[in-house]
Design a protein around this motif. Structure first.
Motif, PDB file in Angstrom:
ATOM      1  N   UNK A   1       0.862  -1.303   0.115  1.00 12.25           N
ATOM      2  CA  UNK A   1      -0.020  -0.010  -0.193  1.00 12.25           C
ATOM      3  C   UNK A   1       0.724   1.240   0.103  1.00 12.25           C
ATOM      4  N   UNK A   2       0.548   2.156  -0.757  1.00 16.41           N
ATOM      5  CA  UNK A   2       1.073   3.423  -0.904  1.00 16.41           C
ATOM      6  C   UNK A   2       0.015   4.613  -1.046  1.00 16.41           C
ATOM      7  N   UNK A   3      -0.559   5.246  -0.269  1.00 19.78           N
ATOM      8  CA  UNK A   3      -1.696   6.047  -0.452  1.00 19.78           C
ATOM      9  C   UNK A   3      -0.995   7.500  -0.407  1.00 19.78           C
TER      10      UNK A   3
ATOM     11  N   UNK B   1      -5.911   8.832  -0.442  1.00 20.93           N
ATOM     12  CA  UNK B   1      -5.805   8.747   1.109  1.00 20.93           C
ATOM     13  C   UNK B   1      -7.302   9.280   1.364  1.00 20.93           C
ATOM     14  N   UNK B   2      -8.379   9.598   0.392  1.00 25.91           N
ATOM     15  CA  UNK B   2      -9.502  10.101   0.931  1.00 25.91           C
ATOM     16  C   UNK B   2      -9.509  11.370   1.408  1.00 25.91           C
ATOM     17  N   UNK B   3     -10.767  11.563   2.200  1.00 24.29           N
ATOM     18  CA  UNK B   3     -11.145  12.836   2.852  1.00 24.29           C
ATOM     19  C   UNK B   3     -12.006  12.736   3.916  1.00 24.29           C
ATOM     20  N   UNK B   4     -12.200  13.752   4.833  1.00 25.98           N
ATOM     21  CA  UNK B   4     -13.233  13.625   5.945  1.00 25.98           C
ATOM     22  C   UNK B   4     -14.615  13.349   5.269  1.00 25.98           C
ATOM     23  N   UNK B   5     -14.850  13.939   4.486  1.00 27.98           N
ATOM     24  CA  UNK B   5     -16.081  13.988   3.537  1.00 27.98           C
ATOM     25  C   UNK B   5     -16.446  12.475   2.931  1.00 27.98           C
ATOM     26  N   UNK B   6     -15.553  11.878   2.640  1.00 30.73           N
ATOM     27  CA  UNK B   6     -15.472  10.424   1.935  1.00 30.73           C
ATOM     28  C   UNK B   6     -15.483   9.367   3.279  1.00 30.73           C
TER      29      UNK B   6
END
Length: 302
Positions: free
Chosen positions: A71-73, A116-121
């Motif tokens: 994994x490498x986000x 890495x995504x986000x708080x919303x996701x």
């Protein structure tokens, strides 16, 4: 020829773990368990878990394992500062992959890029159309993915991209868009696809010519509904065991493995079962599940 691997996340070793609650196994112990369970490979896990670029090849050779991927986000949708900081850290991680590739050059690992995504996701596991990136942010996202892919290829390795819960590549629609707008191939993750609203058996053939890595994972869709309204739904679905042993969830295991094998796919199948260890008994359960998961696949991979 398809080969099977397992991953540290199956034993609770990943970013959501709570080592203050349950001590986590170290790299040597994990490699022992994975080899004893009958897998041929292992995923990298957190950087440093299996040592540095000098230690890693020695550990793999001791246990008769090859490195399958890892994994490498990066915050592909984040600020310039956030992305550049993560991008700088990618190069030394790729050195680990390159060192491992020398151990088994015929089974080179796939650095597994991910968002890495986000708080919303993270607040809405499963995704929704209103959470998708607009055209402007999407252009930035894909350009950054291409930069990360170029760096990976410059290290002599072929990247793969992991669609993942609570990130900007989560749903089948987002995966379609990603494949249309980049030249980076896909890590097909059956469990995360179920969480994102897809159907592994019908979606695999659609993307088969762009799939260069597979994570085989079962998931229980009912956990998504049970976690609705939680203050931290992403952590909550993991703690409620959204990912279960093969055959215990909504994945049609026989059908998807038959589909993968019949497609001519010849890379790694990494068996994963993300778990958060909550007590000492969970360690024994995780070990037993990974032995059972490997035995579940004997029909195809002796």
């Amino acid at each position: 020829m398809i080969r099977t691997a397992n991953a540290p996340v199956s034993y609770g070793v990943f970013e959501l773990s709570r080592p203050d609650v349950v001590p986590l196994p170290d790299g040597e112990q994990l490699a022992t368990w994975i080899a004893e369970a009958g897998y041929e490979g292992v995923d990298l896990g957190p950087v440093g878990l299996f040592g540095d670029r000098h230690d890693l090849p020695l550990l793999l050779e001791r246990h008769g394992l090859a490195l399958a991927g890892g994994w490498a986000d990066l915050p592909f949708a984040g600020s310039d500062e956030e992305f550049e900081r993560a991008f700088t850290a990618l190069a030394p991680t790729l050195e680990l992959f390159a060192a491992a590739a020398a151990v088994a050059p015929d089974r080179a690992p796939k650095p597994t890029l991910a968002d890495s995504g986000s708080p919303e996701r993270k607040a809405r596991p499963g995704g929704a159309p209103e959470l998708e990136l607009d055209d402007s942010r999407w252009a930035i996202f894909t350009a950054r993915v291409e930069r990360a892919a170029e760096l990976t290829r410059a290290a002599g390795l072929e990247p793969t991209f992991h669609h993942h819960a609570s990130t900007y590549i989560e749903t089948p629609r987002e995966i379609d868009r990603f494949l249309a707008d980049t030249d980076v191939d896909l890590t097909f993750d059956t469990g995360h696809l179920i969480v994102g609203g897809g159907d592994p058996v019908t979606d695999f053939p659609r993307w088969a010519d762009r799939i260069n890595h597979v994570h085989l994972k079962d998931a229980d869709r009912s956990v998504l509904a049970a976690a609705a309204g939680s203050a931290d739904p992403m952590r909550d679905i993991w703690q409620r065991r959204v990912f279960v042993a093969l055959g215990d969830g909504d994945l049609e295991v026989d059908r998807i493995v038959d589909t993968i094998v019949g497609s001519g796919y010849d890379g790694w199948i990494v068996v994963e079962q993300d778990v958060i260890l909550q007590d000492a008994a969970d360690v024994a359960r995780a070990r037993a599940d990974q032995v059972a998961n490997r035995e579940r696949l004997r029909r195809w991979f002796a």
